[in-house]
Design a protein around this motif. Structure first.
Motif, PDB file in Angstrom:
ATOM      1  N   GLU A  34      -7.497   3.891  12.318  1.00 58.02           N
ATOM      2  CA  GLU A  34      -8.482   2.861  11.997  1.00 58.02           C
ATOM      3  C   GLU A  34      -7.810   1.590  11.490  1.00 58.02           C
ATOM      4  O   GLU A  34      -6.766   1.640  10.838  1.00 58.02           O
ATOM      5  N   LEU A  35      -8.454   0.452  11.761  1.00 53.84           N
ATOM      6  CA  LEU A  35      -7.976  -0.833  11.262  1.00 53.84           C
ATOM      7  C   LEU A  35      -8.182  -0.918   9.757  1.00 53.84           C
ATOM      8  O   LEU A  35      -9.245  -0.558   9.238  1.00 53.84           O
ATOM      9  N   VAL A  36      -7.171  -1.410   9.042  1.00 52.96           N
ATOM     10  CA  VAL A  36      -7.267  -1.616   7.593  1.00 52.96           C
ATOM     11  C   VAL A  36      -6.809  -3.034   7.276  1.00 52.96           C
ATOM     12  O   VAL A  36      -5.719  -3.445   7.691  1.00 52.96           O
ATOM     13  N   ILE A  37      -7.655  -3.769   6.556  1.00 54.26           N
ATOM     14  CA  ILE A  37      -7.343  -5.155   6.182  1.00 54.26           C
ATOM     15  C   ILE A  37      -7.225  -5.243   4.666  1.00 54.26           C
ATOM     16  O   ILE A  37      -8.057  -4.697   3.935  1.00 54.26           O
ATOM     17  N   ARG A  38      -6.212  -5.940   4.198  1.00 54.07           N
ATOM     18  CA  ARG A  38      -5.978  -6.131   2.772  1.00 54.07           C
ATOM     19  C   ARG A  38      -5.862  -7.622   2.454  1.00 54.07           C
ATOM     20  O   ARG A  38      -5.448  -8.427   3.304  1.00 54.07           O
ATOM     21  N   GLU A  39      -6.192  -7.965   1.214  1.00 46.95           N
ATOM     22  CA  GLU A  39      -5.959  -9.313   0.702  1.00 46.95           C
ATOM     23  C   GLU A  39      -4.669  -9.284  -0.108  1.00 46.95           C
ATOM     24  O   GLU A  39      -4.508  -8.465  -1.023  1.00 46.95           O
ATOM     25  N   ASP A  98       0.851  -1.185   0.000  1.00 49.99           N
ATOM     26  CA  ASP A  98       0.000   0.000   0.000  1.00 49.99           C
ATOM     27  C   ASP A  98       0.886   1.234   0.000  1.00 49.99           C
ATOM     28  O   ASP A  98       1.925   1.253  -0.682  1.00 49.99           O
ATOM     29  N   CYS A  99       0.505   2.305   0.751  1.00 47.81           N
ATOM     30  CA  CYS A  99       1.350   3.494   0.861  1.00 47.81           C
ATOM     31  C   CYS A  99       1.661   3.717   2.333  1.00 47.81           C
ATOM     32  O   CYS A  99       1.226   2.963   3.205  1.00 47.81           O
ATOM     33  N   LEU A 144      -8.857   3.174  -2.122  1.00 49.05           N
ATOM     34  CA  LEU A 144      -9.021   2.779  -3.511  1.00 49.05           C
ATOM     35  C   LEU A 144      -8.426   1.411  -3.782  1.00 49.05           C
ATOM     36  O   LEU A 144      -7.398   1.040  -3.203  1.00 49.05           O
ATOM     37  N   CYS A 145      -9.062   0.702  -4.713  1.00 45.68           N
ATOM     38  CA  CYS A 145      -8.507  -0.515  -5.280  1.00 45.68           C
ATOM     39  C   CYS A 145      -8.565  -0.374  -6.793  1.00 45.68           C
ATOM     40  O   CYS A 145      -9.614  -0.029  -7.358  1.00 45.68           O
ATOM     41  N   VAL A 146      -7.452  -0.619  -7.465  1.00 43.13           N
ATOM     42  CA  VAL A 146      -7.334  -0.418  -8.908  1.00 43.13           C
ATOM     43  C   VAL A 146      -7.089  -1.755  -9.586  1.00 43.13           C
ATOM     44  O   VAL A 146      -6.126  -2.465  -9.253  1.00 43.13           O
ATOM     45  N   ASN A 147      -7.990  -2.104 -10.493  1.00 41.28           N
ATOM     46  CA  ASN A 147      -7.887  -3.354 -11.258  1.00 41.28           C
ATOM     47  C   ASN A 147      -7.822  -4.587 -10.362  1.00 41.28           C
ATOM     48  O   ASN A 147      -7.324  -5.645 -10.769  1.00 41.28           O
ATOM     49  N   THR A 196      -3.825  -1.203  -4.066  1.00 48.62           N
ATOM     50  CA  THR A 196      -4.656  -0.410  -3.178  1.00 48.62           C
ATOM     51  C   THR A 196      -3.876   0.783  -2.657  1.00 48.62           C
ATOM     52  O   THR A 196      -2.644   0.783  -2.605  1.00 48.62           O
ATOM     53  N   ILE A 197      -4.623   1.807  -2.251  1.00 55.26           N
ATOM     54  CA  ILE A 197      -4.032   2.977  -1.613  1.00 55.26           C
ATOM     55  C   ILE A 197      -5.101   3.607  -0.729  1.00 55.26           C
ATOM     56  O   ILE A 197      -6.261   3.723  -1.128  1.00 55.26           O
TER      57      ILE A 197
END
Length: 623
Positions: A445-450, A413-414, A583-586, A590-591
């Motif tokens: 805040e909590l952020v979860i990514r795949e 991410d960033c 955001l998620c792109v394609n 993510t960012i």
């Protein structure tokens, strides 16, 4: 004071506006104050206790606390450890106008502020409250005050709650309700945040241990006073909140720091460092649990040699290799004369108890120390993650212990998604958990990514389907494509006003690879105060920038690079919330980034070319 012959405790009762007699209680490491505030929505003194020589011990007043701009019910607790007090507070706006039952409990290592039975704030002191020849004074707006020279038990505190049946309703009213999704969640309260996350999957349950934060790392006179909090889920949809997994239990503990969890022989081992209040080197240790919920501190400590900077030892990450050997990676610096190089120290063990020091695992060469490391194997590839200045980077290899290769896009991410760590999940999946940072303070805040694994071993990121809010009603959509064109400059197409928080999705097709295109959110239709979400195909860059800013001041904390496919048909999914955009792109990158101001107006734009926007859809986010 009145003595209780049954347990030796004493308490003082004060009427409104009454000063108590001078009583010598000495230096106390336990104290309880219970009082009733009739109405405090103005600046005024409510209660004070002074020790010998008129030195302040406890002060309760209505006013702005040092860290809250809003008018608040505020408590100051003075100990002999520091000249400045610890401050606990709750905004009057959160609890409403009085009357309220207010209770302060000081138990040596913790002080808690309850309003009508609801825990609204807490702090972690050290030292004693000096109550030699103490005098208590109440002022207008206070009545029924009792002061004990002991910390009352939870059962005794329950006796002061006038309406136990309404406790849950008051908790929701005072602290806020729970959101519908765990994504972007933070613990209830007005000064809380999620800190460093330590996810762990036990084969059935996905656990997220995280540093529970109050005051943005400012608790306990700036030491942080973090503790391991814990949430878990079997399906990533329904989440359970658990008691503190590893708590501060001693006054000398400045903070329970980041670490990792591993299971062995039916037990969970939580490895972490403890920051000491006296400035001495942090202590590496571990706690053990039979269920991953209630941990018992081992009181055993792990040493490393003085070839490393011992004052910065932290963030132990433990993993098991294919041969049954345990490895521990520790953040610190390698000392070579006057030169200190940030590194991951490497220890090995056969039993998780006795550790042997190995050569450094990696010395990445950045100006600071690699923090919050993570290591895992995934489909024959081995991955090492570490963070510098909060930005997570990864390296990968075909060999278990490296050499490590750097991918072209090596960040997770960033930088605003701080120090993410990962864990496996059912079906061969892998998830990352971090927190969205706030400007100038810790926690968020909590952020979860795949995590996505590309054929060449490199990694991508996407929104996990289970935590994306797609259930809200569609509030607007475009039946036809939207074309925006200007070959020599900037062009925009105003969409209009969008109420509340929303999910935006669309597909974009740029015609010139050197153009810019994207969308903007702003507080007004003139877009003078807003943000451009700008795609740059030729630079393979995506950035979230203020609409009116000097070009060379673009915030690199809200940009990502090496974004593939921006010159073709691009699918964009955006979550627009109060204060940030995700955001998620394609479905591959993510960012997430903070924004300041309102986001009520939406537009699409192009610059130096023509872009077409298809299948625009806006749906409301559920609360």
């Amino acid at each position: 004071m009145i003595a209780n012959p049954a347990d030796g405790r004493m308490y003082m009762e004060l009427m409104n506006g009454q000063a108590g007699q001078s009583v010598d209680l000495g230096a106390l490491r336990a104290l309880t104050i219970c009082t009733r505030v009739n109405d405090g929505e103005e600046n005024r003194e409510l209660l004070s206790i002074q020790g010998d020589r008129e030195a302040a011990a406890v002060r309760i007043y209505s006013g702005a606390s040092p860290r809250l701009e809003a008018l608040s019910l505020t408590v100051e607790l003075y100990t002999d450890a520091k000249d400045s007090p610890l401050t606990l507070s709750v905004p009057w706006q959160a609890i409403g106008r009085g009357p309220h039952d207010v209770l302060l409990r000081f138990s040596g290592h913790i002080v808690e502020l309850f309003v009508d039975g609801v825990l609204v704030d807490e702090e972690w002191p050290m030292g004693s409250v000096q109550l030699e020849n103490a005098v208590a004074q109440t002022y207008e707006g206070i009545e029924d005050t009792r002061i004990w020279n002991a910390a009352l038990t939870d059962e005794e505190l329950n006796g002061f709650i006038r309406d136990r049946e309404g406790l849950m309703a008051r908790e929701s009213a005072y602290l806020g309700g729970e959101p519908g999704s765990i994504q972007y969640w933070r613990p209830r309260g007005f000064n809380t945040g999620v800190g460093d996350c330590m996810p762990y999957f036990d084969g059935e349950v996905f656990h997220i241990y995280y540093l529970f934060d109050r005051r943005g790392h400012a608790s306990k006179w700036g030491l942080g006073a973090h503790q391991w909090a814990h949430i878990s889920s079997k399906d990533l949809k329904s989440w359970m909140q658990h008691p503190m997994a590893v708590s501060i239990t001693e006054a000398w503990e400045g903070s329970i720091c980041t670490g990792s969890v591993i299971a062995k022989d039916g037990y969970y081992y939580a490895f972490y460092a403890v920051r000491a209040v006296d400035g001495s080197p942090a202590r590496l240790t571990y706690a053990v649990s039979p269920d991953g919920i209630q941990f018992t501190k081992s009181e055993k400590y792990i040493d490393i040699s003085n070839r490393y900077t011992l004052s910065s030892v932290r963030d132990p990450h433990v993993f098991l290799d294919a041969e049954g050997l345990y490895h521990m990676l520790i953040t610190t610096s390698l000392v070579d004369g006057d030169r200190h190089e940030g590194c991951l120290t490497h220890l090995v063990s056969k039993n998780l108890v006795d550790w042997q020091e190995e050569p450094p695992f990696i010395v990445p060469g950045y100006h600071d120390e690699p923090e919050c490391s993570d290591y895992f194997e995934w489909n024959g590839w081995y991955y090492l993650i570490f963070s510098n200045d909060g930005l997570a980077r990864y390296r990968y290899s075909r060999e278990p212990l490296g050499g490590w290769m750097r991918p072209a896009m090596d960040t997770i991410d960033c930088v605003q998604m701080r120090v993410p760590k990962t864990a496996s999940f059912a079906g061969g999946r892998r998830l990352a958990a971090g927190f969205l940072s706030e400007p100038g303070r810790y926690g968020g805040e909590l952020v979860i990514r795949e995590l996505l694994q590309n054929p060449d071993g490199s990694l991508g990121l996407a929104f996990p389907a289970e935590v994306v809010d797609r259930s809200g009603p569609i509030v607007a959509q475009a039946a036809e494509a939207l074309s925006v064109e200007n070959l020599t400059g900037f062009a925009e197409q105003l969409w209009g006003k969008v109420e509340g928080e929303y999910a935006l999705s669309f597909e974009a097709v740029p015609e010139q690879p050197t153009m810019f295109y994207g969308f903007s959110v702003a507080s007004g239709a003139d877009f003078k105060q807003g943000y451009d979400i700008r795609f740059e195909p030729s630079n393979r860059k995506l950035g979230i920038h203020e609409t009116h800013c000097v070009g060379f001041r673009e915030d690199e904390a809200s940009s990502i690079y090496h974004v593939e496919g921006l010159e073709g048909r691009v699918f964009v999914e955006a979550i627009v919330k109060k204060g940030f955009i995700d955001l998620c792109v394609n479905g591959k990158r993510t960012i997430i980034a903070r924004i300041n101001g309102e986001h009520a107006y939406l537009r699409f734009f192009s610059q130096f070319g023509r872009a077409c926007f298809y299948n625009i859809r806006i749906s409301q986010l559920s609360e």
